[in-house]
Design a protein around this motif. Sequence first.
Motif, mmCIF file in Angstrom:
data_model
loop_
_atom_site.group_PDB
_atom_site.id
_atom_site.type_symbol
_atom_site.label_atom_id
_atom_site.label_comp_id
_atom_site.label_asym_id
_atom_site.label_seq_id
_atom_site.Cartn_x
_atom_site.Cartn_y
_atom_site.Cartn_z
ATOM 1 N N GLU A 30 84.760 -79.537 72.264
ATOM 2 C CA GLU A 30 83.564 -80.191 72.795
ATOM 3 C C GLU A 30 83.722 -81.703 72.811
ATOM 4 O OE1 GLU A 30 79.060 -80.676 71.170
ATOM 5 O OE2 GLU A 30 79.772 -78.601 71.394
ATOM 6 N N ARG A 31 84.270 -82.241 71.738
ATOM 7 C CA ARG A 31 84.420 -83.701 71.656
ATOM 8 C C ARG A 31 85.496 -84.230 72.603
ATOM 9 N NH1 ARG A 31 83.285 -83.121 65.420
ATOM 10 N NH2 ARG A 31 81.236 -84.128 65.358
ATOM 11 N N ALA A 32 86.565 -83.455 72.770
ATOM 12 C CA ALA A 32 87.671 -83.914 73.616
ATOM 13 C C ALA A 32 87.473 -83.553 75.079
ATOM 14 C CB ALA A 32 88.986 -83.329 73.103
ATOM 15 N N GLY A 33 86.494 -82.707 75.374
ATOM 16 C CA GLY A 33 86.247 -82.307 76.761
ATOM 17 C C GLY A 33 87.299 -81.366 77.309
ATOM 18 N N VAL A 34 87.766 -80.428 76.454
ATOM 19 C CA VAL A 34 88.780 -79.461 76.875
ATOM 20 C C VAL A 34 88.330 -78.063 76.452
ATOM 21 C CG1 VAL A 34 90.676 -81.128 76.727
ATOM 22 C CG2 VAL A 34 90.095 -79.755 74.724
ATOM 23 N N GLN A 66 91.022 -88.560 67.985
ATOM 24 C CA GLN A 66 89.657 -88.897 67.575
ATOM 25 C C GLN A 66 88.823 -87.651 67.335
ATOM 26 O OE1 GLN A 66 88.328 -91.541 70.674
ATOM 27 N NE2 GLN A 66 89.616 -93.245 69.974
ATOM 28 N N ALA A 67 88.924 -86.660 68.238
ATOM 29 C CA ALA A 67 88.135 -85.441 68.090
ATOM 30 C C ALA A 67 88.555 -84.651 66.860
ATOM 31 C CB ALA A 67 88.279 -84.578 69.343
ATOM 32 N N THR A 68 89.860 -84.578 66.607
ATOM 33 C CA THR A 68 90.358 -83.813 65.451
ATOM 34 C C THR A 68 89.975 -84.483 64.144
ATOM 35 O OG1 THR A 68 92.219 -82.978 66.762
ATOM 36 C CG2 THR A 68 92.410 -82.829 64.375
ATOM 37 N N LEU A 69 90.148 -85.800 64.058
ATOM 38 C CA LEU A 69 89.813 -86.499 62.815
ATOM 39 C C LEU A 69 88.309 -86.495 62.561
ATOM 40 C CD1 LEU A 69 92.237 -89.564 62.854
ATOM 41 C CD2 LEU A 69 92.498 -87.372 61.686
ATOM 42 N N VAL A 102 88.900 -74.354 74.400
ATOM 43 C CA VAL A 102 89.259 -74.115 73.002
ATOM 44 C C VAL A 102 90.763 -73.925 72.843
ATOM 45 C CG1 VAL A 102 88.983 -72.526 71.057
ATOM 46 C CG2 VAL A 102 86.996 -73.219 72.382
ATOM 47 N N GLU A 103 91.395 -73.245 73.798
ATOM 48 C CA GLU A 103 92.834 -73.035 73.674
ATOM 49 C C GLU A 103 93.594 -74.358 73.730
ATOM 50 O OE1 GLU A 103 96.133 -69.925 75.416
ATOM 51 O OE2 GLU A 103 94.009 -69.488 75.527
ATOM 52 N N THR A 104 93.180 -75.255 74.632
ATOM 53 C CA THR A 104 93.791 -76.589 74.691
ATOM 54 C C THR A 104 93.498 -77.361 73.415
ATOM 55 O OG1 THR A 104 93.559 -76.627 77.102
ATOM 56 C CG2 THR A 104 93.892 -78.746 76.002
ATOM 57 N N ALA A 105 92.281 -77.234 72.895
ATOM 58 C CA ALA A 105 91.927 -77.902 71.643
ATOM 59 C C ALA A 105 92.829 -77.442 70.506
ATOM 60 C CB ALA A 105 90.467 -77.636 71.301
ATOM 61 N N GLY A 106 93.191 -76.166 70.511
ATOM 62 C CA GLY A 106 94.102 -75.668 69.488
ATOM 63 C C GLY A 106 95.452 -76.351 69.549
ATOM 64 N N ARG A 107 95.997 -76.502 70.768
ATOM 65 C CA ARG A 107 97.290 -77.187 70.916
ATOM 66 C C ARG A 107 97.189 -78.647 70.485
ATOM 67 N NH1 ARG A 107 97.170 -74.482 75.889
ATOM 68 N NH2 ARG A 107 96.854 -76.453 77.001
ATOM 69 N N GLU A 163 85.188 -72.547 64.403
ATOM 70 C CA GLU A 163 84.186 -73.580 64.650
ATOM 71 C C GLU A 163 84.841 -74.960 64.712
ATOM 72 O OE1 GLU A 163 80.566 -75.698 65.110
ATOM 73 O OE2 GLU A 163 81.252 -73.680 65.627
ATOM 74 N N PHE A 164 85.872 -75.171 63.901
ATOM 75 C CA PHE A 164 86.599 -76.434 63.935
ATOM 76 C C PHE A 164 87.127 -76.707 65.343
ATOM 77 C CE2 PHE A 164 90.417 -79.043 63.546
ATOM 78 C CZ PHE A 164 90.032 -80.036 62.650
ATOM 79 N N LEU A 165 87.792 -75.722 65.930
ATOM 80 C CA LEU A 165 88.366 -75.921 67.270
ATOM 81 C C LEU A 165 87.286 -75.997 68.342
ATOM 82 C CD1 LEU A 165 91.554 -73.668 67.125
ATOM 83 C CD2 LEU A 165 91.341 -76.130 66.722
ATOM 84 N N ARG A 166 86.187 -75.298 68.144
ATOM 85 C CA ARG A 166 85.090 -75.413 69.116
ATOM 86 C C ARG A 166 84.564 -76.842 69.160
ATOM 87 N NH1 ARG A 166 80.123 -76.116 69.865
ATOM 88 N NH2 ARG A 166 79.712 -76.481 67.656
ATOM 89 N N ARG A 167 84.429 -77.454 67.975
ATOM 90 C CA ARG A 167 83.939 -78.835 67.928
ATOM 91 C C ARG A 167 84.962 -79.810 68.502
ATOM 92 N NH1 ARG A 167 80.505 -79.563 62.245
ATOM 93 N NH2 ARG A 167 79.475 -77.520 62.307
ATOM 94 N N VAL A 168 86.236 -79.587 68.198
ATOM 95 C CA VAL A 168 87.275 -80.446 68.772
ATOM 96 C C VAL A 168 87.249 -80.342 70.298
ATOM 97 C CG1 VAL A 168 89.769 -80.806 68.981
ATOM 98 C CG2 VAL A 168 88.766 -80.346 66.734
#
Length: 258
Positions: A76-80, A26-29, A82-87, A69-74
Amino acid sequence: MYYDQLLKIVEQQTGAGPQAAERAVQATLRTLSERLPKDESRDLLRELPPEAMPWLYTERDPETFGVEEFLRRVAERAGVDVETAGRHARAVFWAMGQAVSPEEFADMAADLPDDFETLVAEAERRYVEIVPTREFLAGVAERAGLDYAGARRATEAALETLAEHIAPGKVEDLVSQLPVQLHAPLKRGVGAGPGREAHLPLEEFVRRIGAREGVSPERAREHAKAVFATMRESIAGEEYADVTAQLPDEYRILLPRP
């Protein structure tokens, strides 16, 4: 592909539980919908499960931001972090690569800037391996005798100064090979614009690193050596060679021996 199949792929790729996998999707899309043109988002929706519509459908014009910025937003939305958001984002792109036709995915990728290369490569199964930030900084710390915070300062100072001194296209190549947490100093260096010098003397190159890091030129020289050595281990050999080939011969003292 059914929505639960998409979630299962993300869950397997991340090693996270079902709820975390769904938050990642959901956060990525949702963030992708902010970056893509409206028509492209709708084309993509035609090939994704209908459950993706609330997250990918948009009536807004696209924003222009990079992968950082894409990963920062992901995140924030996923509650993780930035490194986890990247994975997690790479796992979602991997799943999209199975759910979407190659032609449609190529159309979508054409609307993304070059620094999305690592995400696009996941979907296209090209396996661009990015060393984690902590591992990169640990390599610098070990070589330079620094703690983690000192290694970050040294790395950022060296990368920003290097980006001032090489062609913008080569900086973009580095951005595609290094972890997102190290993109900011490279982009600051590119932003120097007219201040970029074609033949910056080694002494001035080292002085600028020291000034940014807050250390003497002698220590800055040793720290720069540690950063270059860690870069050689962390990025593709041809990319490292292309970047260092732009440096004058006197800079060879900073580069690791073959």
